[in-house]
Write an enzyme that holds these catalytic residues in place. Sequence first.
Site, short mmCIF file in Angstrom:
data_model
loop_
_atom_site.label_atom_id
_atom_site.label_comp_id
_atom_site.label_asym_id
_atom_site.label_seq_id
_atom_site.Cartn_x
_atom_site.Cartn_y
_atom_site.Cartn_z
N ARG A 23 5.30 10.89 -2.26
CA ARG A 23 5.12 10.72 -0.82
C ARG A 23 6.42 10.99 -0.06
NH1 ARG A 23 4.76 4.68 1.80
NH2 ARG A 23 4.42 5.31 3.96
N ARG B 54 13.03 4.11 12.53
CA ARG B 54 11.81 4.91 12.55
C ARG B 54 10.96 4.61 13.79
NH1 ARG B 54 9.16 4.66 6.76
NH2 ARG B 54 7.92 6.35 7.69
N ALA C 256 3.29 -0.85 4.81
CA ALA C 256 2.76 -0.88 6.16
C ALA C 256 2.20 -2.23 6.56
CB ALA C 256 1.69 0.20 6.33
N TYR D 298 11.52 9.01 1.21
CA TYR D 298 11.46 7.92 0.25
C TYR D 298 12.21 8.20 -1.05
CZ TYR D 298 7.93 5.96 3.34
OH TYR D 298 7.29 5.43 4.43
N PRO E 21 0.80 -1.23 0.00
CA PRO E 21 0.00 0.00 0.00
C PRO E 21 0.83 1.28 0.00
CG PRO E 21 -0.01 -1.01 2.17
CD PRO E 21 0.64 -1.99 1.24
N ASN E 22 0.35 2.25 -0.74
CA ASN E 22 0.92 3.60 -0.81
C ASN E 22 2.18 3.67 -1.66
OD1 ASN E 22 -1.01 4.93 0.95
ND2 ASN E 22 -0.04 3.81 2.64
N GLU F 254 12.53 -9.49 1.29
CA GLU F 254 11.71 -8.36 1.77
C GLU F 254 12.53 -7.09 1.62
OE1 GLU F 254 10.80 -8.83 5.91
OE2 GLU F 254 9.66 -6.96 6.03
N ASN G 150 7.99 -5.57 -1.27
CA ASN G 150 7.98 -4.44 -0.36
C ASN G 150 6.58 -4.37 0.23
OD1 ASN G 150 7.79 -2.06 1.00
ND2 ASN G 150 9.07 -0.91 -0.45
N ARG H 69 7.19 0.31 13.65
CA ARG H 69 7.70 -0.20 12.37
C ARG H 69 8.87 -1.16 12.56
NH1 ARG H 69 5.05 3.21 8.55
NH2 ARG H 69 4.81 5.29 9.41
N ASP I 199 0.93 -15.48 6.13
CA ASP I 199 0.47 -16.85 5.89
C ASP I 199 0.55 -17.20 4.41
OD1 ASP I 199 0.02 -17.17 8.57
OD2 ASP I 199 -2.16 -17.13 8.45
N HIS J 48 12.63 -2.84 2.06
CA HIS J 48 12.07 -1.57 2.52
C HIS J 48 12.95 -0.44 2.02
CE1 HIS J 48 9.14 -3.43 5.19
NE2 HIS J 48 10.07 -4.32 5.43
N HIS K 142 3.80 -4.73 9.21
CA HIS K 142 3.65 -4.65 10.66
C HIS K 142 2.29 -5.13 11.13
CE1 HIS K 142 7.00 -2.22 9.62
NE2 HIS K 142 6.25 -1.31 9.05
#
Lengths: 144, 144, 144, 144, 144, 144, 144, 144, 144, 144, 144, 144
Positions: free
Chosen positions: C17, C106, C76, C22, C9-10, C97, C73, C110, C86, C99, C79
Amino acid sequence: MTVQVLNGPNLGRLGLREPEKYGSTTYPDLVELLGKTGRDLGLEVQVRQTDDEAEMLRWVHEAADAGDPVVLNPGAWSHTSIALRDALAMLTARLVEVHITNIHAREEFRHHSYVSGVATGVIAGLGVQGYVLALHWLSGQADT
Amino acid sequence: MTVQVLNGPNLGRLGLREPEKYGSTTYPDLVELLGKTGRDLGLEVQVRQTDDEAEMLRWVHEAADAGDPVVLNPGAWSHTSIALRDALAMLTARLVEVHITNIHAREEFRHHSYVSGVATGVIAGLGVQGYVLALHWLSGQADT
Amino acid sequence: MTVQVLNGPNLGRLGLREPEKYGSTTYPDLVELLGKTGRDLGLEVQVRQTDDEAEMLRWVHEAADAGDPVVLNPGAWSHTSIALRDALAMLTARLVEVHITNIHAREEFRHHSYVSGVATGVIAGLGVQGYVLALHWLSGQADT
Amino acid sequence: MTVQVLNGPNLGRLGLREPEKYGSTTYPDLVELLGKTGRDLGLEVQVRQTDDEAEMLRWVHEAADAGDPVVLNPGAWSHTSIALRDALAMLTARLVEVHITNIHAREEFRHHSYVSGVATGVIAGLGVQGYVLALHWLSGQADT
Amino acid sequence: MTVQVLNGPNLGRLGLREPEKYGSTTYPDLVELLGKTGRDLGLEVQVRQTDDEAEMLRWVHEAADAGDPVVLNPGAWSHTSIALRDALAMLTARLVEVHITNIHAREEFRHHSYVSGVATGVIAGLGVQGYVLALHWLSGQADT
Amino acid sequence: MTVQVLNGPNLGRLGLREPEKYGSTTYPDLVELLGKTGRDLGLEVQVRQTDDEAEMLRWVHEAADAGDPVVLNPGAWSHTSIALRDALAMLTARLVEVHITNIHAREEFRHHSYVSGVATGVIAGLGVQGYVLALHWLSGQADT
Amino acid sequence: MTVQVLNGPNLGRLGLREPEKYGSTTYPDLVELLGKTGRDLGLEVQVRQTDDEAEMLRWVHEAADAGDPVVLNPGAWSHTSIALRDALAMLTARLVEVHITNIHAREEFRHHSYVSGVATGVIAGLGVQGYVLALHWLSGQADT
Amino acid sequence: MTVQVLNGPNLGRLGLREPEKYGSTTYPDLVELLGKTGRDLGLEVQVRQTDDEAEMLRWVHEAADAGDPVVLNPGAWSHTSIALRDALAMLTARLVEVHITNIHAREEFRHHSYVSGVATGVIAGLGVQGYVLALHWLSGQADT
Amino acid sequence: MTVQVLNGPNLGRLGLREPEKYGSTTYPDLVELLGKTGRDLGLEVQVRQTDDEAEMLRWVHEAADAGDPVVLNPGAWSHTSIALRDALAMLTARLVEVHITNIHAREEFRHHSYVSGVATGVIAGLGVQGYVLALHWLSGQADT
Amino acid sequence: MTVQVLNGPNLGRLGLREPEKYGSTTYPDLVELLGKTGRDLGLEVQVRQTDDEAEMLRWVHEAADAGDPVVLNPGAWSHTSIALRDALAMLTARLVEVHITNIHAREEFRHHSYVSGVATGVIAGLGVQGYVLALHWLSGQADT
Amino acid sequence: MTVQVLNGPNLGRLGLREPEKYGSTTYPDLVELLGKTGRDLGLEVQVRQTDDEAEMLRWVHEAADAGDPVVLNPGAWSHTSIALRDALAMLTARLVEVHITNIHAREEFRHHSYVSGVATGVIAGLGVQGYVLALHWLSGQADT
Amino acid sequence: MTVQVLNGPNLGRLGLREPEKYGSTTYPDLVELLGKTGRDLGLEVQVRQTDDEAEMLRWVHEAADAGDPVVLNPGAWSHTSIALRDALAMLTARLVEVHITNIHAREEFRHHSYVSGVATGVIAGLGVQGYVLALHWLSGQADT
């Protein structure tokens, strides 16, 4: 197949104890209900209750030796007895933990059960029918 | 009586997903099994699965409007979705929460379920038979 | 080898953003960069982004079926989404993974990622180059 | 550009220590691999290892004075040494924290790293290739 | 009376390290300042610094044997070294713990000091003057 | 069989340090006692002490290489050193952790030992006889 | 320069209250001692004590308006009064928090002080001399 | 000025859902009330509701692009959605978080809101009038 | 000297219960081993086991009255019985707590023992030899 | 209808205190603003402020006796005063808790308010307009 | 013997405040009841109440100076006032803490009392008779 | 009226057990004292003690059936037995929990009592007179 239905502290008071929470079925009613269910399912069902942890441990030891599956309502010991957990860990057959009330919707201190970590499965909140379902399930497993 | 059997995220993968944990029954097998169980019990059973929380909320809203009892396997949402809990709190009929595995014997973060606090009862660790038992129990309650 | 690069998301807002956090690379820039990196490495790279958890779960299911490695990635959802964890646990190929920011430097909330527990490895804080490094690494593993 | 690759306690035992976890590359292999990587990238790479925290602090102080970027595998000190964190906070160039294993998928006490809070970025779980990626990334940043 | 002024890790970097936090006095300045203060007070002041915990323990052991009071800036070891605490517990003379910055107004992990539990008193946040005050206080106690 | 008896920080002060807690046996007395015990048991016993974590790690590495069993009194490092735990995890022979005092009856921060998680067994609170018992036990195991 | 020396609850009982902990200096002795110290240092020192939080807040407001530095022994309010902290945050001159005893070596609930987070520095455990040192320090700062 | 009034999960059920807690105003009533309030205030008010987090994120992204202030009732997502928080952090205009009930007087898990940390302000417990007040406030701010 | 060797719940199952954890020595073997050890050491050793907490308390009361030292394996009661701790606090002779397994390397809930806080010492993880060592130690103390 | 607007500690300093956080409206401005708002709404508004908890309790007792609704900015007492909460629980009319700043976006210790648990509603972060909105809301409720 | 009966905040409202919880006895009734009880027991009983912590501290200081035993109902200050605890620690005669309600059966934040740690004894939940019992007990002790 | 005075584990040792803490009154003395008190008050008082939880549960069940009020000193079970709490919840008459010592001033683990949550009231720290007061109070209630 013999199934041991074992009940922990205060469960002998069923029907007398906070009936709005535990229902009006008495302990003798429960014994009869489970006996009948056993007969219907072709299971030998032995129903016992004790307020004495040592006696409960002995019954669990016997079930372990006999290889019997167990339906256990540990009552308040669920939350406090590691000794009971240790005894149950010796079982070789299946263990179904039953709670008459939905312990997860009650006080915080009833949310954790030492028994669940060594149980095959758990049924909570379905009243005394929870025992009946447990017997049905064990009976079905026996078919396998 | 119509019973809604609702399944949350990843449950469409049943039989494919970690079969040593979840068993080899596939999701279509489950649908069939519950359909048959419903017919045997004289219940109309509607089995659905979604990975989309909004869709799940809509189904719960519909069950609330219809007054249908619900058998819910919330999957991982059990531990994270307060939105689902809030929707379930609107149900007027019974709610049985089902987990195929014994979540209490798995990782710590699976021990708490937001759903349990608003469920009538919980069945965990008895495999897909947990759904069958839930239907039996609802059927028995209907008799009352 | 096809590699799935999945973004949560985002992340479609990249470059718009909080660029001081970022960076100024936009999402289309990222897609192009990874496409080019894939071509250089002889990998088929499929880059996708969604704000919809159900869609993400479907993509992960597809990657599991196809046996594709994944660069994820989770944004959010890292977390908060056990459902995503799953689904990822079903992958048979490697999972990296990524980020963009150093999540460990942060806010406290997070610092924990449900994804990390089922990932092969984690890259954080190296900006969009984190994706590039992940592709390089997967490419190197493929050589083995 | 000179890059300091610094390794903390027990990393001199690489290849000997729990190879199923840390891989079979020995520490001399690692030194050689990083030397070669440095030459390919046109970087001067200095690889060192110590079990002595005072020596590590001295190396970090030197890197701070020289303005060298650092690739650091702090090993177990990640989780316990605030002194190391304080030294690293004096660096003026970039710091990449590398872990051979995915510390986030291991024991709870390995999930928190005091180093991460002052690092530019973190790479974990990608084996000894994590160091190589870190050098690549630093090299790319140098281009900027 | 001889007073041992002992400084822990990274304090040799005083004046170089985050001067906005620790001030511009360098470590040699500090040594000189405390030497002068000692002469003014008629105290023999021995100022030492180490990044090596074993060396620090040896100095504390010596002070214990000599019955010397100690002014200690344990730096980051305050928060992590029980070994240092244990050594300090053997002192027979007074122990004043000094921190240049106000550790209570910094990160959470700096709020607890293992040293404080065995110190006579603590001075924090008053810059390098904290050491001077500690010497004055010890000198005054000596008068008693 | 050679047994390594390794002692951590402040243990060289035995007999001098809080004798009401640690007893009046001095460190040289301990060395002699264990030498004699070793000779009685036909064991080669090497007794060493260090305040330097790096030296301790080296000794553990050597014991790992030699396959020697270890009797370790980690002192305060028990509670703080994951580096020591990691080194000990490489041992192939038995490890007995010894504490002179009963750490479980002291301050809360002494109740957890990182060493215990990788030790074969633990003896605490039996004074310097704890070492003797450990040697006896290792000797008995050697018979097997 | 005028310095406000403000004392919180129960400090008027100094010398009467647990003298083995707080010493035998009485509150009037303290007032005299600080008056004399002020005269020696060329400071105007105003010493006050109150058990009334509202009065303390008023004094702090006045010091804020006057731009006076403050030496504050907040007593038990250290651990409980956010109102006091908020008032102190309005000070524009320096604030030194003084505790007669070493609060870090007492009960757990005395280890955290809301005041410390907004203080310039803290002196604890040095008895009533802690106030004297605070005045000396403020005097020295005034020189700057 | 256009104001976005965004409503999260289950809020479409307003008036149907636990009316003793949420009041008898239905969602259409709310839309009408806010439309009227907007017209009175000279604001263009767009009222929307969704149970779909992805849709909510899209609306927030649009508000961020348009520079519109937002009145948000995040419902249960307040407590669980970091993705929503991240999207909201991109807003450039004001954000007022509204809760119909006083979430601080309900279950513990409703006391923390991820949204509050990035909101301008919060109104809780004032029923649907909370939205009206939020519009009034935004209108007043617009005058500035 | 008579030594009471007391064993708590489930220990009568020794040798039957999880032998990979507790070893193959049976409880009768243990009784014999300790009897023989006692004879060798010139101690009268009384070995008993009970699953009944009341019986255990009675034995502890008797040992307190007789002034006998106790070797106690409290089993699972270690972690849950404050009643047992209170009884043990009445002992006037030495108390050695023995655990066959290394409880510190098992589940978190086995790490804390209420007994340890009132024991002289603790031996864990050395199998049934732990009892033998305890008897040797008590015998040695008796010499003093 | 008379509305009591009660303000806790430090609020008399409004406009003087950290204006970047609390705005430039002074306390007299606030009194005037609320007086005017009251007149517009046909409410009798009594605005008071105190740093004295006993005075605040008396005002709350009076409001309880009079049946007046209360707008309360408890300031720092929100987080610490159970006495205030207990007094407020006696109110029979509505209670609106107002905070000028968004306490949920500030330090952790400001996130919990003892007052909220007994308030009708809460407004935070909307500056002094929060009071105005509270009066509007109470006025609207009065219409009902 | 003079006994001080001291009452904290809100207790002047007895009989008015939540009578279903605190009973219908008013504060003047209480004063009369205790006066009569005192006369019956031959005790001089002084009953006072205050909402002002400073006044309470002064009364406790006076009781300390006079050596009077104290019966204290600290009300909400039980849970928050360390200043009160510190004052009470100066008492030389007995202190009985009385709560009208059973605070242990109410909200979690009422379970801990700072006063209890320095009280001789505690009576809770027995209504205003709790005071009477406390006087009887003190009277009996006086006989000793 | 019959009052059941029930005593839990180790209380049979009264007078023998840590008399500096529990006083020198023996258990038979207590029985006699309470018998006499009962006769004075016209109550039938039955005093019993057990170390056996099952026996205690039986006595509580009997008291529940008989509608007798209970004075209970649960001893260490206070802190650990939910089974006892559950039994006590069935009582219909009053329950007074008595502790001879002030458990709130002892170890942390004695501060919480499961019994208190279902008791009418609690008396702690007033020695054996606590029982006498409880009987007086019950007697007074009986008058109502």
